[in-house]
Motif scaffolding. Structure first.
Motif, PDB file in Angstrom:
ATOM      1  N   UNK A  98       0.844  -1.202   0.000  1.00  0.00           N
ATOM      2  CA  UNK A  98       0.000   0.000   0.000  1.00  0.00           C
ATOM      3  C   UNK A  98       0.879   1.251   0.000  1.00  0.00           C
ATOM      4  N   UNK A  99       1.932   1.215   0.833  1.00  0.00           N
ATOM      5  CA  UNK A  99       2.798   2.396   0.947  1.00  0.00           C
ATOM      6  C   UNK A  99       3.527   2.633  -0.381  1.00  0.00           C
ATOM      7  N   UNK A 100       3.991   1.554  -1.011  1.00  0.00           N
ATOM      8  CA  UNK A 100       4.645   1.694  -2.323  1.00  0.00           C
ATOM      9  C   UNK A 100       3.681   2.299  -3.337  1.00  0.00           C
ATOM     10  N   UNK A 101       2.435   1.797  -3.343  1.00  0.00           N
ATOM     11  CA  UNK A 101       1.452   2.282  -4.317  1.00  0.00           C
ATOM     12  C   UNK A 101       1.017   3.715  -4.044  1.00  0.00           C
ATOM     13  N   UNK A 102       0.873   4.067  -2.757  1.00  0.00           N
ATOM     14  CA  UNK A 102       0.366   5.396  -2.409  1.00  0.00           C
ATOM     15  C   UNK A 102       1.368   6.487  -2.752  1.00  0.00           C
ATOM     16  N   UNK A 103       2.663   6.176  -2.633  1.00  0.00           N
ATOM     17  CA  UNK A 103       3.701   7.167  -2.951  1.00  0.00           C
ATOM     18  C   UNK A 103       3.471   8.467  -2.185  1.00  0.00           C
ATOM     19  N   UNK A 104       3.455   9.571  -2.936  1.00  0.00           N
ATOM     20  CA  UNK A 104       3.353  10.902  -2.309  1.00  0.00           C
ATOM     21  C   UNK A 104       2.008  11.150  -1.637  1.00  0.00           C
TER      22      UNK A 104
END
Ligand SMILES: [Zn+2]
Length: 463
Positions: A98-104
């Motif tokens: 999720x953190x990788x996908x959410x990015x900024x």
């Protein structure tokens, strides 16, 4: 055990006593004053204060972080309420993916000025999936206060000599490969007069580390468990122990009962361990009385969850889910660390901070070089995402010359991307190993027992 004599350091010229600290030292002192009391609170009182802080964190996240606005809104969160434990448990877990996908979209668009400046770091955790984390100067302040709490719990003698063998040690030029410092550095030296310290990179081979420890005889050593195991094995084979050593402090990986026993037997000293992560800093510190790990409830909410989402009972193990109470720059709310830990019961020391009996699933293997020397595997992961769309990686050392590089990527890599990655990996490893690339869909399979290791050595010990 008697309390060592400690001299507070004064930062005002001409004032020797009572000591006047620096501004930063004063902030640490004021936190320590509170931590000294909160550690004895009953668990329920800690939970109440945590929920009040979490309410503030969720409101900030809802109002200023696009990703959380969507997610918290969908979970039924509305500002202005008062958070209950049941509300909290209804919030979804946040995974590394999720953190990788959410990015900024995970960064706050409006950070209150007293939190700045922020720092960015890349972490791979124990799962080999790199993510970028932003933290604020207040997280750094909490880190400092908890570091001092750990020193005080274990009654350290600040006048002693400290040796540190870790990743981010400065790499001095020339023969010694050791950086000598006149004091322990921050945060200890911000508050106390301390003895000298020395730092060495763990990339230095094991024989050279041992030789240096024997010659310099520090009272305290701080390093990683796998590196410590290699040091203990190396000296035990020759019937040696570092002179004057009183205690080893470990961070970054799992300390096994075997390692504690080996260190006790070969060096006659205990290990004091801290459970931390790059994303959150300290998660739990080893209790000076029982050896259980106390969660750092004033800074993080640590949840141990069974497979069905229930809170683990003492003796039960489950996934470690963590929330940083004060990270307003990039709120990590119910973040699944992908670690596994066993819940502990109430601690006989009387502290109300909840306990973890042991942390499982964070081990790494050492890299073996063609000449037989061993070192910690540095793999250069921080640069991978610049070069190719890599989601996850793992390395398997098959022989002294050959390493398999396993990747999960968004698309097949080009020959040119593989060549550039090879160069980064070989440089980081410090040897032009023969690299073979293999690709996996979705996720790289875990090893026996469900553990994922970033670096796996298939070379038999003793060969
Ligand atoms: Zn305790």
């Amino acid at each position: 055990m008697t309390e060592p004599v400690r001299r507070l350091r004064s930062y005002v010229d001409g004032i020797a006593w009572p000591a006047l600290p620096s501004r930063h030292g004063a902030a640490i002192q004021s936190l320590l004053f509170q931590l000294d009391q909160t550690q004895w609170w009953p668990e329920q009182r800690l939970v109440e204060r945590q929920l009040a802080q979490l309410q503030a964190l969720l409101e900030h996240a809802y109002q200023t972080v696009p990703y959380h606005r969507m997610r918290l809104g969908a979970a039924g969160f509305r500002p202005g309420g008062s958070l209950t434990e049941a509300d909290w448990r209804a919030l979804p877990l946040l995974t590394r993916r999720d953190v990788q996908n959410a990015g900024k979209a995970l960064a706050s668009l409006k950070l209150p000025p007293e939190y700045a400046p922020v720092t960015e770091s890349q972490t791979s955790g124990s799962t080999g999936q790199p993510v970028k984390v932003i933290a604020t100067q207040l997280d750094a302040l909490m880190w400092d206060a908890l570091t001092i709490r750990e020193h005080l719990w274990h009654r350290r003698d600040f006048s002693a000599r400290l040796a540190v063998i870790r990743a981010n040690a400065p790499q001095p030029q020339g023969e010694s490969r050791v950086s000598m410092q006149r004091d322990w550095g921050p945060p200890a030296a911000a508050l106390f007069e301390t003895g000298p310290a020395a730092a060495m990179s763990f990339a230095v081979d094991v024989a050279a580390q041992v030789e240096w420890l024997m010659r310099h005889g520090p009272e305290y050593l701080l390093t990683y468990p796998s590196n410590l195991m290699a040091l203990v094995r190396h000296t035990a084979a020759r019937g040696e122990r570092p002179p004057r050593l009183r205690e080893v402090r470990t961070i970054g990986e799992t300390v096994t009962p075997e390692l504690r026993a080996a260190c006790r037997q070969a060096w006659q000293v205990p290990i004091v361990d801290a459970y931390s992560s790059q994303e959150f800093g300290y998660l739990a510190l080893q209790c000076p009385e029982s050896g259980l790990y106390h969660a750092m409830s004033e800074n993080v909410l640590v949840e141990l969850l069974a497979a069905d989402g229930r809170r683990c009972a003492p003796g039960e193990s489950g996934r470690v889910v963590v929330t940083a109470l004060h990270n307003f720059a990039m709120p990590l709310i119910r973040y699944d660390l992908d670690d596994c830990a066993e819940a502990g019961g109430p601690c006989p020391c009387g502290r109300g901070l909840p306990t973890i009996a042991r942390v499982l699933g964070r081990t790494r293997n050492m890299l073996r070089l063609p000449d037989g020397t061993q070192r910690w595997p540095l793999v250069g992961f921080a640069r991978y995402r610049e070069l190719a769309p890599i989601r996850q990686y793992q390395f398997v050392q098959r022989s002294r010359e050959e390493i398999e590089a396993r990747f999960v990527a968004d698309r097949p890599l080009t020959g040119e991307e593989e060549a550039r990655l090879s160069q980064v990996i070989q440089t980081a490893l410090g040897h032009p190993f023969r690299l073979t690339f293999s690709y996996f869909d979705g996720e790289i399979p875990r090893g026996p027992g469900g553990k994922f290791e970033e670096f796996v050595s298939m070379i038999e010990i003793g060969t």
